[in-house]
Design a protein around this motif. Structure first.
Motif, PDB file in Angstrom:
ATOM      1  N   PHE A 104       0.832  -1.196   0.000  1.00 53.77           N
ATOM      2  CA  PHE A 104       0.000   0.000   0.000  1.00 53.77           C
ATOM      3  C   PHE A 104       0.871   1.251   0.000  1.00 53.77           C
ATOM      4  O   PHE A 104       1.870   1.327   0.720  1.00 53.77           O
ATOM      5  CB  PHE A 104      -0.904   0.001   1.230  1.00 53.77           C
ATOM      6  N   VAL A 105       0.498   2.243  -0.784  1.00 54.52           N
ATOM      7  CA  VAL A 105       1.178   3.544  -0.810  1.00 54.52           C
ATOM      8  C   VAL A 105       0.157   4.601  -0.404  1.00 54.52           C
ATOM      9  O   VAL A 105      -0.893   4.739  -1.049  1.00 54.52           O
ATOM     10  CB  VAL A 105       1.753   3.852  -2.207  1.00 54.52           C
ATOM     11  N   LEU A 125      -3.120  -1.938  -5.032  1.00 58.06           N
ATOM     12  CA  LEU A 125      -4.121  -0.953  -5.438  1.00 58.06           C
ATOM     13  C   LEU A 125      -5.450  -1.639  -5.716  1.00 58.06           C
ATOM     14  O   LEU A 125      -6.516  -1.136  -5.337  1.00 58.06           O
ATOM     15  CB  LEU A 125      -3.639  -0.184  -6.667  1.00 58.06           C
ATOM     16  N   TYR A 126      -5.421  -2.793  -6.377  1.00 62.09           N
ATOM     17  CA  TYR A 126      -6.648  -3.556  -6.657  1.00 62.09           C
ATOM     18  C   TYR A 126      -7.379  -3.879  -5.361  1.00 62.09           C
ATOM     19  O   TYR A 126      -8.593  -3.693  -5.250  1.00 62.09           O
ATOM     20  CB  TYR A 126      -6.280  -4.843  -7.397  1.00 62.09           C
ATOM     21  N   ASN A 127      -6.620  -4.375  -4.370  1.00 69.65           N
ATOM     22  CA  ASN A 127      -7.244  -4.765  -3.109  1.00 69.65           C
ATOM     23  C   ASN A 127      -7.680  -3.548  -2.286  1.00 69.65           C
ATOM     24  O   ASN A 127      -8.703  -3.591  -1.599  1.00 69.65           O
ATOM     25  CB  ASN A 127      -6.277  -5.632  -2.299  1.00 69.65           C
ATOM     26  N   THR A 128      -6.926  -2.466  -2.375  1.00 73.16           N
ATOM     27  CA  THR A 128      -7.255  -1.271  -1.608  1.00 73.16           C
ATOM     28  C   THR A 128      -8.564  -0.648  -2.078  1.00 73.16           C
ATOM     29  O   THR A 128      -9.400  -0.227  -1.264  1.00 73.16           O
ATOM     30  CB  THR A 128      -6.121  -0.240  -1.700  1.00 73.16           C
ATOM     31  N   GLY A 146     -12.721  -4.753 -11.979  1.00 75.31           N
ATOM     32  CA  GLY A 146     -12.524  -4.828 -10.540  1.00 75.31           C
ATOM     33  C   GLY A 146     -13.303  -5.960  -9.909  1.00 75.31           C
ATOM     34  O   GLY A 146     -14.008  -6.723 -10.587  1.00 75.31           O
ATOM     35  N   LEU A 147     -13.184  -6.055  -8.595  1.00 77.02           N
ATOM     36  CA  LEU A 147     -13.834  -7.116  -7.831  1.00 77.02           C
ATOM     37  C   LEU A 147     -15.324  -6.814  -7.676  1.00 77.02           C
ATOM     38  O   LEU A 147     -15.699  -5.695  -7.347  1.00 77.02           O
ATOM     39  CB  LEU A 147     -13.181  -7.233  -6.454  1.00 77.02           C
ATOM     40  N   PRO A 204     -14.739 -15.995   2.953  1.00 76.44           N
ATOM     41  CA  PRO A 204     -16.210 -16.106   2.943  1.00 76.44           C
ATOM     42  C   PRO A 204     -16.898 -14.786   2.612  1.00 76.44           C
ATOM     43  O   PRO A 204     -18.071 -14.784   2.226  1.00 76.44           O
ATOM     44  CB  PRO A 204     -16.534 -16.551   4.373  1.00 76.44           C
ATOM     45  N   GLU A 205     -16.174 -13.664   2.754  1.00 74.55           N
ATOM     46  CA  GLU A 205     -16.743 -12.351   2.443  1.00 74.55           C
ATOM     47  C   GLU A 205     -16.628 -12.000   0.966  1.00 74.55           C
ATOM     48  O   GLU A 205     -17.097 -10.938   0.535  1.00 74.55           O
ATOM     49  CB  GLU A 205     -16.059 -11.264   3.278  1.00 74.55           C
ATOM     50  N   GLY A 206     -15.993 -12.863   0.168  1.00 77.16           N
ATOM     51  CA  GLY A 206     -15.875 -12.622  -1.262  1.00 77.16           C
ATOM     52  C   GLY A 206     -14.648 -11.836  -1.672  1.00 77.16           C
ATOM     53  O   GLY A 206     -14.522 -11.444  -2.831  1.00 77.16           O
ATOM     54  N   THR A 207     -13.724 -11.604  -0.738  1.00 72.36           N
ATOM     55  CA  THR A 207     -12.465 -10.943  -1.060  1.00 72.36           C
ATOM     56  C   THR A 207     -11.375 -11.998  -1.219  1.00 72.36           C
ATOM     57  O   THR A 207     -11.571 -13.170  -0.869  1.00 72.36           O
ATOM     58  CB  THR A 207     -12.068  -9.934   0.031  1.00 72.36           C
TER      59      THR A 207
END
Length: 275
Positions: free
Chosen positions: A99-100, A138-141, A167-168, A196-199
């Motif tokens: 993360f930046v 960045l994708y996850n953030t 994106g997700l 289980p939360e879909g992440t």
């Protein structure tokens, strides 16, 4: 590698024939490519590009150098594979997986810079950028971070509001993009474990990356035909997707992509770009 005519990547022809491409019998298959740097090579981009319909090409901030990026754009253009800008944090040392804490203005400018650079290199090879997908951290953030999601969206709108954003499903990024009138592409991952939360399960956790071609291929078939994926606790998560990613930096990426494509074909599902 020459693709057989019955599974040939040609979304434009399909659109002319049917007026649309649906997920019932087609799915986009994408992969991260162009991530080598100088003499350091990562992945077999040429082989992957024979199997996918969309290429998420690094833009130099998390990986890739101009020569590598330009060469990859050329390979994609030659194969009729769609080119996407895989934008990330300015983090070469960490491969964009850290993360930046950039301001909205800083991140917007960074994303603008990356898209513009890829547009130039793609154009020089006869290709063009047709979508944008964040990379790594960045994708996850932007799954939950309003400011950084807005920065990505602001950059896309400034460059070309007709560019879709990948994106997700359920992410802040896609929700905000839809509010701004952008087209959104919902993505699943063939070779990543889900919470289980879909992440996505963090790469720091054991089992976060899947390597068995048969398991990965069957998961993708379920994603496309049933709209579900199994989470790490054994529960099924509902997925409504437009594209599936096979990571190009995995040592077994080509084997996984081929297994996925073959299994899709066995189920009468054609690989075709969403654009």
């Amino acid at each position: 590698m020459e693709l057989s005519r019955d599974v040939e990547i040609d979304s434009d022809v399909e659109r002319e024939r049917t007026g649309t491409v649906t997920n019932r019998d087609t799915i986009d298959l994408n992969s991260d490519v162009g991530e080598s740097f100088g003499r350091w090579e990562l992945g077999d981009d040429a082989a992957i590009l024979d199997l996918v319909s969309s290429a998420n090409i690094a833009c130099g901030f998390h990986a890739g150098d101009p020569t590598t990026i330009g060469r990859t754009c050329g390979w994609a253009a030659d194969r009729g594979v769609r080119i996407g800008a895989q934008v990330g944090y300015r983090d070469l040392a960490g491969f964009g997986r850290r993360f930046v804490d950039a301001s909205v203005r800083e991140l917007t400018d960074d994303v603008l810079y990356q898209i513009g650079g890829l547009q130039a290199l793609a154009s020089a090879t006869g290709g063009r950028v047709t979508y944008v997908k964040p990379h790594g951290a960045l994708y996850n953030t932007v799954v939950h971070h309003d400011d950084h999601a807005r920065a990505v969206i602001d950059a896309v709108v400034a460059v070309d509001p007709n560019l879709p954003i990948v994106g997700l499903p359920g992410s802040t990024l896609l929700a905000l993009a839809e509010r701004r009138g952008l087209r959104t592409i919902r993505e699943a991952f063939a070779d990543r474990a889900y919470t289980p939360e879909g992440t996505l399960v963090s790469r720091r956790e054991p089992g976060a990356v899947l390597h068995d071609p048969a398991v990965v291929a069957e998961r993708v078939v379920r994603m496309v035909t049933e709209g579900v994926v199994e989470a790490v606790d054994g529960s099924d998560i509902a997925l409504d997707i437009d594209s599936v990613c096979v990571h190009g930096d995995s040592p077994d990426a080509v084997t996984l992509a081929r297994a996925v494509r073959d299994r899709l074909g066995e189920n009468a599902i054609r690989v075709a770009s969403f654009t």
